[in-house]
Design an enzyme around this catalytic site. Structure first.
Site, short mmCIF file in Angstrom:
data_model
loop_
_atom_site.label_atom_id
_atom_site.label_comp_id
_atom_site.label_asym_id
_atom_site.label_seq_id
_atom_site.Cartn_x
_atom_site.Cartn_y
_atom_site.Cartn_z
CB SER A 81 -0.94 0.05 0.95
OG SER A 81 -2.09 0.82 1.05
CG HIS A 215 -5.96 -3.89 0.92
ND1 HIS A 215 -5.52 -3.57 -0.32
CD2 HIS A 215 -5.39 -2.78 1.83
CE1 HIS A 215 -4.70 -2.53 -0.12
NE2 HIS A 215 -4.70 -2.14 1.26
#
Length: 246
Positions: A81, A215
């Site tokens: 991320s 995620h």
């Protein structure tokens, strides 16, 4: 024969510190030397001001990256991320400012760097900010429910979010190192097409790979991820094995 260790410089997602990689150590295959890098404003560096610009963060991280590479012929980088853009820009800095060969860059859970971020959450009030973070991060850490930790850690998380939201590539030039884009196959936050945009950032080989999970797949079962990295860095060494973290 044990393969020569390659330091893997690890950069975490927004709001996290180097300790997020602690559970990876017992799972790390031969030939991979974990080297998590710590940004200011977190864990043992909480007395330092957190950074809000990627360029500042790269400057702050470069000496630690060089120290981790000392005595080794090459390094690799992994970031998830927000950490993905830090890993990418740190790889560029290593290529441009040092003689350290970058063997591979692993960018995880992130759209390509030219995608940009349209949302702006960093300056919202506390409750709205945490709700926004939960939406685009896909989780809410229990620590935010403890008032003392919330007061201590919110400035760091806001700085990280501002850094990620304001990020634009520091150069239009690609890196030379091979790049692998990693994504959880059930990631509802980063689509496969947006993730594959990382293919535009390198003159070297590009690979797109999906691993089981959402995620935050890297927290649930890092063993498979580490085996993939080891196989890349030492293609002739055979497939390493290791138990999964649960």
């Amino acid at each position: 024969m044990t393969p020569e260790p390659v330091p893997l410089l690890c950069l975490p997602y927004a709001g996290a510190g180097a300790s997020v990689f602690a559970k990876w150590h017992p799972l790390t295959p031969p030939g991979v030397l974990l080297a998590p890098l710590q940004l200011p404003g977190r864990e043992e560096r909480t007395d330092e001001e957190p950074l809000r610009e990627v360029a500042e963060a790269v400057r702050a991280l470069l000496p630690a990256a060089e120290a981790a590479a000392a005595g080794h012929r090459r390094v690799a980088l992994f970031g998830h991320s927000m950490g993905a853009v830090l890993a990418f820009e740190l790889a560029r800095a290593l290529e441009e400012r040092t003689e350290i060969p970058v063997a591979h860059v692993y960018v995880s859970g992130s759209p390509g760097p030219f995608h940009g971020r349209t949302e702006s959450a960093a300056d919202l009030d506390d409750d709205a900010f945490l709700a926004a973070v939960e939406t685009f991060a896909g989780y809410r850490h229990p620590v935010w429910e403890v008032a003392e930790f919330r007061e201590l850690l919110l400035p760091m998380l806001r700085a990280d979010v501002a850094m990620h939201e304001g990020y634009r590539p520091l150069s239009q030039a690609p890196v030379e190192a091979p790049v692998t884009c990693l994504r959880g196959d059930a990631d509802a936050l980063v689509g496969a097409g947006d993730a594959a945009e990382w293919g535009k950032v390198t003159t070297g080989a590009f690979t797109y790979a999906e691993l089981p999970g959402g995620h935050m797949y890297l927290l649930d079962a890092p063993g498979e991820l580490l085996r993939l990295i080891a196989a890349d860095l030492h293609p002739g060494a055979g497939a390493p094995t290791g138990r999964e973290a649960r």
